[in-house]
Design a protein around this motif. Structure first.
Motif, mmCIF file in Angstrom:
data_model
loop_
_atom_site.group_PDB
_atom_site.id
_atom_site.type_symbol
_atom_site.label_atom_id
_atom_site.label_comp_id
_atom_site.label_asym_id
_atom_site.label_seq_id
_atom_site.Cartn_x
_atom_site.Cartn_y
_atom_site.Cartn_z
ATOM 1 N N ARG A 1 0.840 -1.206 0.000
ATOM 2 C CA ARG A 1 0.000 0.000 0.000
ATOM 3 C C ARG A 1 0.873 1.253 0.000
ATOM 4 O O ARG A 1 1.996 1.239 0.519
ATOM 5 N N MET A 2 0.319 2.323 -0.529
ATOM 6 C CA MET A 2 1.050 3.584 -0.514
ATOM 7 C C MET A 2 1.174 4.046 0.934
ATOM 8 O O MET A 2 0.174 4.096 1.648
ATOM 9 N N SER A 3 2.385 4.369 1.380
ATOM 10 C CA SER A 3 2.525 4.737 2.791
ATOM 11 C C SER A 3 2.869 6.211 3.004
ATOM 12 O O SER A 3 2.866 6.680 4.140
ATOM 13 N N ASP A 4 3.110 6.955 1.927
ATOM 14 C CA ASP A 4 3.437 8.376 2.063
ATOM 15 C C ASP A 4 2.168 9.223 1.957
ATOM 16 O O ASP A 4 1.413 9.090 0.994
ATOM 17 N N PRO A 5 1.913 10.112 2.942
ATOM 18 C CA PRO A 5 0.637 10.857 2.931
ATOM 19 C C PRO A 5 0.455 11.770 1.703
ATOM 20 O O PRO A 5 -0.639 11.828 1.156
ATOM 21 N N GLU A 6 1.534 12.453 1.286
ATOM 22 C CA GLU A 6 1.384 13.371 0.135
ATOM 23 C C GLU A 6 1.074 12.588 -1.145
ATOM 24 O O GLU A 6 0.205 12.958 -1.923
ATOM 25 N N LYS A 7 1.840 11.515 -1.353
ATOM 26 C CA LYS A 7 1.626 10.713 -2.573
ATOM 27 C C LYS A 7 0.200 10.147 -2.600
ATOM 28 O O LYS A 7 -0.467 10.131 -3.635
ATOM 29 N N LEU A 8 -0.264 9.699 -1.436
ATOM 30 C CA LEU A 8 -1.602 9.113 -1.365
ATOM 31 C C LEU A 8 -2.679 10.173 -1.633
ATOM 32 O O LEU A 8 -3.640 9.918 -2.376
ATOM 33 N N ALA A 9 -2.513 11.358 -1.055
ATOM 34 C CA ALA A 9 -3.481 12.450 -1.298
ATOM 35 C C ALA A 9 -3.537 12.769 -2.791
ATOM 36 O O ALA A 9 -4.620 12.968 -3.358
ATOM 37 N N ALA A 10 -2.371 12.771 -3.434
ATOM 38 C CA ALA A 10 -2.324 13.065 -4.875
ATOM 39 C C ALA A 10 -3.044 11.962 -5.659
ATOM 40 O O ALA A 10 -3.768 12.241 -6.621
ATOM 41 N N ALA A 11 -2.864 10.708 -5.246
ATOM 42 C CA ALA A 11 -3.513 9.585 -5.950
ATOM 43 C C ALA A 11 -5.033 9.663 -5.816
ATOM 44 O O ALA A 11 -5.769 9.384 -6.763
ATOM 45 N N ILE A 12 -5.496 10.052 -4.634
ATOM 46 C CA ILE A 12 -6.948 10.183 -4.411
ATOM 47 C C ILE A 12 -7.505 11.284 -5.326
ATOM 48 O O ILE A 12 -8.537 11.096 -5.979
ATOM 49 N N ARG A 13 -6.786 12.408 -5.424
ATOM 50 C CA ARG A 13 -7.208 13.499 -6.346
ATOM 51 C C ARG A 13 -7.170 13.003 -7.785
ATOM 52 O O ARG A 13 -8.115 13.218 -8.544
ATOM 53 N N HIS A 14 -6.089 12.339 -8.152
ATOM 54 C CA HIS A 14 -5.905 11.868 -9.524
ATOM 55 C C HIS A 14 -7.046 10.926 -9.954
ATOM 56 O O HIS A 14 -7.480 10.934 -11.099
ATOM 57 N N HIS A 15 -7.558 10.123 -9.021
ATOM 58 C CA HIS A 15 -8.647 9.200 -9.339
ATOM 59 C C HIS A 15 -10.021 9.854 -9.221
ATOM 60 O O HIS A 15 -11.052 9.178 -9.379
ATOM 61 N N GLY A 16 -10.051 11.172 -8.914
ATOM 62 C CA GLY A 16 -11.317 11.897 -8.819
ATOM 63 C C GLY A 16 -12.189 11.422 -7.668
ATOM 64 O O GLY A 16 -13.417 11.483 -7.738
ATOM 65 N N LEU A 17 -11.558 10.914 -6.595
ATOM 66 C CA LEU A 17 -12.329 10.420 -5.448
ATOM 67 C C LEU A 17 -12.560 11.562 -4.460
ATOM 68 O O LEU A 17 -11.732 12.469 -4.342
ATOM 69 N N PRO A 18 -13.680 11.543 -3.739
ATOM 70 C CA PRO A 18 -13.996 12.642 -2.812
ATOM 71 C C PRO A 18 -13.043 12.666 -1.613
ATOM 72 O O PRO A 18 -13.050 11.748 -0.795
ATOM 73 N N GLN A 19 -12.230 13.726 -1.539
ATOM 74 C CA GLN A 19 -11.197 13.870 -0.515
ATOM 75 C C GLN A 19 -11.740 13.688 0.911
ATOM 76 O O GLN A 19 -11.126 13.009 1.735
ATOM 77 N N GLU A 20 -12.932 14.280 1.150
ATOM 78 C CA GLU A 20 -13.409 14.342 2.537
ATOM 79 C C GLU A 20 -13.668 12.963 3.147
ATOM 80 O O GLU A 20 -13.431 12.762 4.329
#
Ligand code: 4AD
Ligand code: MG
Length: 452
Positions: free
Chosen positions: A382-401
């Motif tokens: 699993r992705m363990s870095d918080p910044e990289k993971l936040a970027a992946a969530i944005r990249h997949h168009g998933l709701p951040q909240e």
């Protein structure tokens, strides 16, 4: 002494422990043959099938005549003496009941499922009755043993069973297969996986697993997809991709060997070829996605056929996900289940760790079963870095909240961690040698059928 010691009710599976004793069995009539002074009743009780032999002279005329009226699936109680007889048919066979008395509980109406062939559609409509046939009986028993093996292995290896929610606010395995429901005015979804919650749980418990039903609104009609299936998902802190594969091969080998050992009668009913299953022992071969693509495209160029399919191996573009023929071709190149690792990042879920220095592939691994049964496990680091993971969530168009809490896991003591999901029905399909996944669960939910 209590009355049970005089003429105890015994399970057919236990008859071998009562040779030459008076016993009672209770169950349903599976089949009946006979002529003249003899009638042979094949009786099912859920634990097995045994032959009760009615010999006029050993039973009263009244009981002998009553037996003639028995229809398939009539419920009955038979008293008699257990005899060892190598040639006695049944499951497991080898023992029969020399009947002395017969009590009929109910004469069944004409039964819709007879020993003749029936179409699948008809059998599915009558799934509630179809389950009584010896083949379906064998499959569900193998399933129960597989599930027991799953739990035993995990419980014995330090994994804590922590259950995860079925009602969830967000997608984890892509938004196209979500079952949406109304959660008091808010949208919610039936769980596609318990993984994200497992990831929270490892920080409390180290090694965990969840095990329950998962839901996918799969729009395609295949031999391997259900809308509702059972998945066991182990998740492990301080575990990388290579360590994950070692865990998976130990786990899967244990499940298969346990079924082979505990389900001999069932696998015999299913006429399963056991030689291939016996080979399922660690280690399993591992190939990179790049290598898998090369093998597929070389076979496609030669016009080679996919084993079990009428068609040649279809070529694949690097970066595409495998279809069933690709998986079948790759699996057929190996004796044992094969790991395919480092799939393209673009075809896998948002949470998978990209490979350092080569982010177009991720630290994912699928386990493909031999003999054309396809993917039985999907897993990853699993992705363990918080910044990289936040970027992946944005990249997949998933709701951040709705993923805030998931990002927290990377803020408070993040570690390399990995996990996987094993589909119970796929494993049962493979171990039992089934053509279609629908038989691997008592009441399957498929694209076209959710009744009964
Ligand atoms: O590869 P999948 O989608 O992986 C996950 O859900 C991960 N979150 C698991 C994890 O890492 N914790 O599904 C895992 C397995 C597949 O390999 C397959 O065996 C089974 O679940 N599966 C299905 N079985 C029957 N019908 C379906 N529609 C299935 N979809 C997946
Ligand atoms: Mg998968």
């Amino acid at each position: 002494m209590g009355s049970e010691s005089v003429n105890p009710t015994v399970a057919i599976a236990d008859l071998h422990r009562h040779v030459d004793a008076d016993v009672t069995i209770q169950g349903w009539l599976y089949r009946k043959t006979g002529k003249g002074k003899l009638q042979f009743l094949q009786v099912r009780d859920g634990s097995g099938i045994c032959q009760a032999v009615l010999f006029r002279g050993n039973v009263s005329d009244e009981h002998f005549e009553a037996a003639k009226a028995l229809t398939q699936e009539s419920s009955l109680v038979v008293h008699g003496v257990v005899k060892a007889n190598e040639r006695a048919p049944g499951i497991p066979g080898g023992y029969e009941l020399d009947a002395r008395e017969l009590d009929i509980v109910q004469i069944a109406d004409p039964y819709p499922i007879t020993p003749k062939e029936h179409g699948v559609e008809f059998l599915m409509q009558n799934r509630h009755l179809w389950l009584r046939s010896s083949r379906q009986w064998a499959i569900q028993r193998v399933r129960a043993v597989a599930i027991r093996a799953i739990r035993d292995w995990l419980d014995d290896h330090g994994y804590l069973n922590v259950d995860t929610p079925i009602l969830t606010p967000a997608a984890a395995e892509g938004t196209t297969t979500l079952f949406e429901i109304d959660y008091h005015g808010e949208p919610a979804y039936l769980a596609q996986t318990g993984q994200l919650y497992n990831e929270a749980n490892i920080f409390a418990f180290g090694k965990v697993y969840c095990f329950g039903p998962t839901f996918r609104a799969e729009k395609s009609k295949t031999r391997r997809h259900l809308q509702e299936f059972w998945m066991v998902e182990p998740e492990i802190a301080f575990c990388n991709l290579e360590q994950l594969m070692e865990i998976e091969e130990q786990f899967v080998s244990y499940i298969v060997q346990r079924c082979l050992h505990d389900c001999q009668a069932e696998l015999a009913v299913l006429e399963r070829d056991l030689t291939r299953l016996a080979q399922v022992t660690p280690p399993f071969p591992r190939i990179h996605y790049d290598e898998a693509v090369r093998l597929i495209n070389e076979a496609a160029a030669r016009g080679e056929l996919v084993p079990g399919y009428p068609d040649p191996v279809p070529a694949i573009e690097w970066g595409d996900d495998f279809g069933s023929p690709h998986e079948t071709y790759i699996a057929a190149q190996f004796e044992k289940p094969v790991f395919v690792h480092h799939y393209p990042t673009q075809v896998k879920a948002f949470y998978m760790e990209p490979e350092a220095g080569r982010p177009e592939v991720c630290r994912s691994v699928d386990l493909l079963a031999p003999e054309g049964y396809g993917e039985i496990i999907g897993g990853s680091e699993r992705m363990s870095d918080p910044e990289k993971l936040a970027a992946a969530i944005r990249h997949h168009g998933l709701p951040q909240e709705v993923y805030d809490w998931y990002l927290d896991l990377r803020r408070y003591g993040s570690v390399v961690h990995s996990g996987f999901g094993l589909g119970v029905e796929r494993v049962v399909m493979w171990v039992c040698g089934l053509d279609h996944v629908r038989e691997s669960i008592a009441f399957p939910r498929t694209l076209t059928n959710m009744r009964p």
